[in-house]
Design a protein around this motif. Structure first.
Motif, PDB file in Angstrom:
ATOM      1  N   PHE A  64      -5.345   0.411   5.250  1.00 22.69           N
ATOM      2  CA  PHE A  64      -3.990   0.748   4.811  1.00 22.69           C
ATOM      3  C   PHE A  64      -2.960  -0.182   5.449  1.00 22.69           C
ATOM      4  O   PHE A  64      -1.973  -0.560   4.805  1.00 22.69           O
TER       5      PHE A  64
ATOM      6  N   LYS B 206       2.036   1.790  -3.555  1.00 23.28           N
ATOM      7  CA  LYS B 206       0.969   2.341  -4.383  1.00 23.28           C
ATOM      8  C   LYS B 206       0.741   3.818  -4.080  1.00 23.28           C
ATOM      9  O   LYS B 206       0.496   4.619  -4.990  1.00 23.28           O
ATOM     10  N   LEU B 207       0.818   4.177  -2.807  1.00 23.55           N
ATOM     11  CA  LEU B 207       0.633   5.579  -2.428  1.00 23.55           C
ATOM     12  C   LEU B 207       1.733   6.448  -3.005  1.00 23.55           C
ATOM     13  O   LEU B 207       1.470   7.539  -3.533  1.00 23.55           O
ATOM     14  N   ARG B 208       2.969   5.976  -2.945  1.00 24.81           N
ATOM     15  CA  ARG B 208       4.088   6.742  -3.502  1.00 24.81           C
ATOM     16  C   ARG B 208       3.944   6.913  -5.004  1.00 24.81           C
ATOM     17  O   ARG B 208       4.237   7.977  -5.555  1.00 24.81           O
TER      18      ARG B 208
ATOM     19  N   ASN C 260       0.830  -1.210   0.000  1.00 21.57           N
ATOM     20  CA  ASN C 260       0.000   0.000   0.000  1.00 21.57           C
ATOM     21  C   ASN C 260       0.866   1.263   0.000  1.00 21.57           C
ATOM     22  O   ASN C 260       0.510   2.262  -0.625  1.00 21.57           O
ATOM     23  N   VAL C 261       1.991   1.209   0.704  1.00 20.07           N
ATOM     24  CA  VAL C 261       2.909   2.351   0.700  1.00 20.07           C
ATOM     25  C   VAL C 261       3.457   2.582  -0.702  1.00 20.07           C
ATOM     26  O   VAL C 261       3.551   3.722  -1.179  1.00 20.07           O
TER      27      VAL C 261
ATOM     28  N   ALA D  73       1.109   6.914  -6.651  1.00 20.07           N
ATOM     29  CA  ALA D  73      -0.009   7.825  -6.901  1.00 20.07           C
ATOM     30  C   ALA D  73       0.395   9.281  -6.686  1.00 20.07           C
ATOM     31  O   ALA D  73      -0.099  10.182  -7.377  1.00 20.07           O
ATOM     32  N   LEU D  74       1.303   9.508  -5.745  1.00 21.78           N
ATOM     33  CA  LEU D  74       1.760  10.867  -5.449  1.00 21.78           C
ATOM     34  C   LEU D  74       2.995  11.249  -6.266  1.00 21.78           C
ATOM     35  O   LEU D  74       3.570  12.313  -6.037  1.00 21.78           O
TER      36      LEU D  74
END
Length: 498
Positions: free
Chosen positions: A470, A250-252, A247-248, A254-255
């Motif tokens: 998350f 994917k978040l990185r 999840n981390v 996305a950002l």
């Protein structure tokens, strides 16, 4: 801070709720209690194994001194001669995956080979005396950190208890809850400090008290001082986990916080992620614990090597040429790794692997046939998020500031382990000595949310769902806490009826 500040007598469940008691404080006490009781053993194991890993580089230097060092003096031989010696030793049946030239006088060169008998991210390393081309050792190495067998064993103990991917859930559970427990304990300490006459006195472990109050004093004081370190270890540890770490990532993405990676595709230009790139992308950022896949296995395209060529078809002389070219571009540190091409359409890569401060992780891709630079990545071009991620991982592993970094990690790990032990001691000290039926001991007051306004209940529920999604291990274990709490409540009601 792995067990509750509710350990003090005035917070026991068998005491009536005091007027003005905060519902939030009661909720945090109960969360702190259950998380400490059930997750404490996992945190204890992670802390002790982490402390051992922090000092493993020093142990490694002593245990493998013969392989890592040489007493021979004089100018270093060309890399071609050293690679030839290593290839002759192995019989030439294995592909060269990387070469790490001796970083300083007195150190050995590592010529690494792909060995199908080794595990993921492991290579067979032949240690060569750069002055005499004598073979000094033959060991397996792991990841970009180049861990030798002893440190690899400790690393796997810390990550998975040597249970494979299933065992990694233990470390993910510990890392995920460590930060939550620290925040809950710190909030409880602040609430208590506001009621105390001198808040600063709560930061000093007291020797005046005895029994439960002394244990609580040490537990809370060390917890406050170690809170920042616990949050840091939790945040960086989660990035190595299976579920939360994904999840981390994917978040990185996305950002747009992805780490740049040098492209190995000839004529493809720079790439930040995806196939045909190596270096600091993906798992390479988590060198040591997570390993680092350098390139695909299998045959590599040749450059016309002669007798010294191995199954990869790499000309040993190209190692000297590519290193010389890289030195003129952006490779200026002694800790260097040279990666031969995977096939005809791939370039050579020379990258810095210095994780100590100042960080040196520049990389350059070179076409050995045309002697042209096809791509380059410099650490100065990294975004702030990528730099912080790189530094966070290096601090967690104890490589950022060398021995000083390792000493701090060992001290922090011992502090965390001590808090776990003190927590269980408090649980034992506050047990109902004359009520054997309450074998689980005294728990903090139940029903905190019943006194909270509706919007607070909604906020708590939403926060729990977001964190649970998350960080799946938190969500799963939190459901487990609720089940246990429900069973205990039912048991208490039946006992009360009797």
């Amino acid at each position: 801070m792995t067990t509750p500040l509710s350990s003090l007598p005035e917070n026991r469940q068998d005491q009536p709720r005091r007027r003005g008691t905060s519902w939030l404080g009661e909720l945090l006490r109960r969360l702190h209690f259950y998380a400490g009781i059930f997750v404490g053993p996992f945190i204890l194991i992670a802390a002790l194994s982490g402390a051992l890993y922090a000092i493993s580089p020093q142990i490694e230097k002593v245990v493998y001194a013969d392989e890592l060092t040489t007493s021979a003096t004089g100018p270093a031989l060309p890399l071609a001669d050293q690679v030839t010696a290593a290839t002759t030793y192995t019989g030439g049946g294995e592909s060269i995956s990387a070469v790490r030239p001796a970083p300083r006088p007195g150190a050995t060169t590592r010529v690494m080979f792909d060995d199908p008998n080794l595990g993921e991210s492991e290579s067979r390393a032949i240690f060569i005396d750069p002055t005499t081309a004598e073979v000094k050792g033959d060991l397996s190495v792991y990841g970009t950190s180049g861990s030798l067998p002893l440190r690899t064993w400790v690393d796997q103990l810390h990550r998975s208890l040597h249970l494979g991917d299933f065992g990694r859930y233990y470390s993910e559970l510990a890392a995920s809850w460590l930060g939550i427990i620290a925040v809950a304990g710190l909030c409880l300490w602040v609430m208590r400090a506001r009621r105390a006459r001198k808040a600063t006195a709560l930061l000093r472990p007291s020797m005046k008290h005895k029994g439960l109050r002394r244990t609580f004093s040490w537990h809370a004081s060390v917890g406050v001082w170690a809170a920042i370190g616990m949050l840091f270890l939790s945040a960086t540890g989660i990035t190595w986990s299976q579920l939360g770490g994904d999840n981390v990532t994917k978040l990185r993405a996305a950002l747009d916080w992805s780490t740049p990676a040098v492209s190995t595709e000839l004529g493809a230009g720079s790439a930040e992620s995806g196939g045909g790139s190596v270096g600091e992308s993906g798992a390479g950022e988590h060198t040591g614990h997570e390993g680092h896949a350098r390139h695909d296995d299998g045959a590599h395209a040749g450059h016309g090597g002669e007798a010294a060529s191995n199954s990869s078809g790499v000309d040993p002389a190209d190692f000297d040429m590519t290193l010389t070219m890289a030195r003129d571009i952006n490779v200026n540190t002694g800790l260097v790794e040279i990666l031969p091409p995977a096939d005809d359409d791939s370039a050579w890569v020379v990258q810095e692997i210095q994780r100590s401060f100042p960080t040196e992780v520049d990389a350059v891709a070179i076409d050995a046939d045309t002697m042209e630079v096809t791509d380059r990545v410099d650490f100065s071009d990294y975004g702030l998020a990528s730099k912080l991620a790189r530094w966070g991982v290096d601090l967690h592993m104890g490589t950022m500031f060398g021995l000083a970094n390792q000493i701090v990690l060992v001290g922090l790990a011992i502090g965390i382990a001590s808090m776990v032990v003190w927590g269980y001691v408090m649980w034992w000290q506050r047990r109902p000595k004359h009520d054997p039926s309450r074998s689980f001991g005294v728990t903090p007051v139940r029903g905190a949310l019943a006194n909270a306004p509706w919007w607070s209940v909604a906020a708590v529920g939403l926060t729990a769902v977001v964190i649970g999604v998350f960080l799946p291990m938190v969500g799963i274990s939190l459901l487990g806490f609720l089940v246990v709490d429900g069973v205990l409540a039912l048991w208490a009601r039946r006992r009360a009826r009797r």
